[in-house]
Write a protein that holds these residues in place. Structure first.
Motif, PDB file in Angstrom:
ATOM      1  N   ARG A  23       4.258   8.580  -1.077  1.00 59.16           N
ATOM      2  CA  ARG A  23       5.079   7.695  -1.533  1.00 59.16           C
ATOM      3  C   ARG A  23       6.216   7.665  -2.671  1.00 59.16           C
ATOM      4  N   PHE A  24       5.617   8.053  -3.782  1.00 53.82           N
ATOM      5  CA  PHE A  24       6.534   8.880  -4.459  1.00 53.82           C
ATOM      6  C   PHE A  24       7.720   9.619  -3.764  1.00 53.82           C
ATOM      7  N   LEU A  25       6.896  10.438  -3.378  1.00 60.03           N
ATOM      8  CA  LEU A  25       8.068  11.246  -3.064  1.00 60.03           C
ATOM      9  C   LEU A  25       9.090  10.535  -1.956  1.00 60.03           C
ATOM     10  N   LEU A  26       8.737  10.050  -1.478  1.00 55.71           N
ATOM     11  CA  LEU A  26       9.718   9.241  -0.692  1.00 55.71           C
ATOM     12  C   LEU A  26      10.721   8.147  -1.041  1.00 55.71           C
ATOM     13  N   GLN A  27      10.352   7.577  -2.465  1.00 56.24           N
ATOM     14  CA  GLN A  27      10.865   6.825  -3.090  1.00 56.24           C
ATOM     15  C   GLN A  27      12.353   7.936  -4.088  1.00 56.24           C
ATOM     16  N   ALA A  28      11.766   8.821  -4.075  1.00 60.64           N
ATOM     17  CA  ALA A  28      12.618   9.641  -5.144  1.00 60.64           C
ATOM     18  C   ALA A  28      13.079  10.145  -4.256  1.00 60.64           C
ATOM     19  N   CYS A  29      13.269  10.890  -2.938  1.00 58.07           N
ATOM     20  CA  CYS A  29      13.929  11.243  -1.796  1.00 58.07           C
ATOM     21  C   CYS A  29      15.482  10.253  -1.386  1.00 58.07           C
ATOM     22  N   ARG A  30      14.462   9.558  -1.129  1.00 63.61           N
ATOM     23  CA  ARG A  30      15.455   8.006  -0.475  1.00 63.61           C
ATOM     24  C   ARG A  30      15.189   8.453   1.128  1.00 63.61           C
ATOM     25  N   VAL A  31      14.248   7.942   1.456  1.00 67.45           N
ATOM     26  CA  VAL A  31      13.745   8.820   2.894  1.00 67.45           C
ATOM     27  C   VAL A  31      14.184   6.672   3.127  1.00 67.45           C
ATOM     28  N   ASP A  32      14.358   7.201   4.426  1.00 62.63           N
ATOM     29  CA  ASP A  32      14.632   5.771   5.245  1.00 62.63           C
ATOM     30  C   ASP A  32      13.542   4.844   5.390  1.00 62.63           C
ATOM     31  N   PHE A  33      13.348   3.601   4.558  1.00 58.49           N
ATOM     32  CA  PHE A  33      12.678   3.028   3.911  1.00 58.49           C
ATOM     33  C   PHE A  33      11.831   2.364   5.645  1.00 58.49           C
ATOM     34  N   TYR A  34      12.803   1.620   6.317  1.00 55.07           N
ATOM     35  CA  TYR A  34      12.262   1.577   7.515  1.00 55.07           C
ATOM     36  C   TYR A  34      11.756   2.289   8.641  1.00 55.07           C
ATOM     37  N   ASN A  35      11.745   3.568   8.542  1.00 56.41           N
ATOM     38  CA  ASN A  35      10.650   4.783   9.301  1.00 56.41           C
ATOM     39  C   ASN A  35       9.260   4.353   9.028  1.00 56.41           C
ATOM     40  N   PRO A  36       8.921   4.495  10.501  1.00 64.78           N
ATOM     41  CA  PRO A  36       7.835   3.585  10.796  1.00 64.78           C
ATOM     42  C   PRO A  36       6.252   4.616  10.291  1.00 64.78           C
ATOM     43  N   ILE A  37       6.895   5.910   9.676  1.00 70.57           N
ATOM     44  CA  ILE A  37       5.943   6.403   9.190  1.00 70.57           C
ATOM     45  C   ILE A  37       6.318   5.654   7.275  1.00 70.57           C
ATOM     46  N   SER A  38       7.397   6.026   7.244  1.00 71.43           N
ATOM     47  CA  SER A  38       7.515   5.394   5.098  1.00 71.43           C
ATOM     48  C   SER A  38       6.402   3.607   5.151  1.00 71.43           C
ATOM     49  N   GLN A  39       6.752   3.313   6.426  1.00 73.11           N
ATOM     50  CA  GLN A  39       6.523   1.646   6.708  1.00 73.11           C
ATOM     51  C   GLN A  39       4.887   2.005   6.770  1.00 73.11           C
ATOM     52  N   GLY A  40       4.202   2.966   7.027  1.00 72.41           N
ATOM     53  CA  GLY A  40       2.903   3.236   6.936  1.00 72.41           C
ATOM     54  C   GLY A  40       2.066   3.618   5.909  1.00 72.41           C
ATOM     55  N   VAL A  41       2.834   4.220   4.805  1.00 77.72           N
ATOM     56  CA  VAL A  41       2.811   4.873   3.948  1.00 77.72           C
ATOM     57  C   VAL A  41       2.137   3.362   3.140  1.00 77.72           C
ATOM     58  N   VAL A  42       3.356   2.525   2.655  1.00 74.85           N
ATOM     59  CA  VAL A  42       4.267   2.187   1.602  1.00 74.85           C
ATOM     60  C   VAL A  42       2.831   0.654   2.432  1.00 74.85           C
ATOM     61  N   LYS A  43       1.998   0.548   3.376  1.00 78.10           N
ATOM     62  CA  LYS A  43       0.772  -0.408   3.816  1.00 78.10           C
ATOM     63  C   LYS A  43       0.150  -0.131   2.831  1.00 78.10           C
ATOM     64  N   ILE A  44      -0.517   1.193   3.041  1.00 84.56           N
ATOM     65  CA  ILE A  44      -1.331   1.712   2.322  1.00 84.56           C
ATOM     66  C   ILE A  44      -1.605   2.089   1.008  1.00 84.56           C
ATOM     67  N   THR A  45      -0.237   2.327   0.019  1.00 89.55           N
ATOM     68  CA  THR A  45      -0.178   2.372  -0.796  1.00 89.55           C
ATOM     69  C   THR A  45      -0.455   1.304  -2.008  1.00 89.55           C
TER      70      THR A  45
END
Length: 185
Positions: A23-45
């Motif tokens: 989650r830290f890296l996804l935000q730091a690297c500005r990965v697409d928030f709407y990617n389904p995997i990003s959404q899953g990580v956000v929901k879990i954390t």
């Protein structure tokens, strides 16, 4: 303590650390928030991170709450395993500092394996637009960009991942040595 209980505790805490670091890296690297995997990580954390963010908000693309949660999970694992096995923990400052090193090594681990996955995927399925591959590509692009300026592509062959993996491996071996010299003299 039962080996099974120790295994379960390690798995739960290490999975938590992985998701918080991711989650830290996804935000730091500005990965697409709407990617389904990003959404899953956000929901879990999000369950654990929302209360932490009330006290420790992020700044820009740095999510301090995720980093703190990863660090707390590593420290929590050490103390819980020690309590379950009736082991004594030494200097608390040393343990907390050492676990910060573990989180940093976890970040390097994620980057290294993301680059390896990207390399293998480029051989097996070039041009594939699977959400996982898009996430990996977006995750590693910020650390590959400086290396790509140093080593330009040669005839369609990008050697910059090799340079970055080499740097990550050097950091993985140098950080513990630096820690030992600072804290152990």
């Amino acid at each position: 303590m039962s080996n099974t209980l120790e295994l379960v505790v390690r798995f739960v805490f290490q999975a938590g650390v992985f998701f918080f670091v991711l989650r830290f890296l996804l935000q730091a690297c500005r990965v697409d928030f709407y990617n389904p995997i990003s959404q899953g990580v956000v929901k879990i954390t999000d369950v654990l991170l929302k209360p932490i963010r009330l006290i420790l908000p992020g700044r820009g693309s740095i999510d301090y709450a995720s980093f703190l949660a990863a660090w707390a999970a590593v420290v929590g694992q050490v103390y819980l395993l020690a309590a379950l096995s009736d082991a004594l923990i030494g200097n608390a400052v040393f343990v907390v500092s050492y676990e910060l090193l573990e989180v940093l090594l976890g970040i390097l681990f994620v980057f290294k394996w993301a680059i390896i996955i990207m390399i293998v995927a480029s051989w097996i399925a070039p041009g594939n637009h699977h959400p996982a591959l898009a996430l990996v590509q977006q995750l590693v692009d910020p650390i590959l960009a400086p290396a790509r300026r140093i080593i330009p592509a040669m005839g369609g062959l990008d050697l910059s991942p090799m340079l970055v993996i080499l740097v990550l491996i050097v950091l993985e071996s140098a950080l513990p040595e630096m820690f030992r010299s600072v804290f152990l003299g």
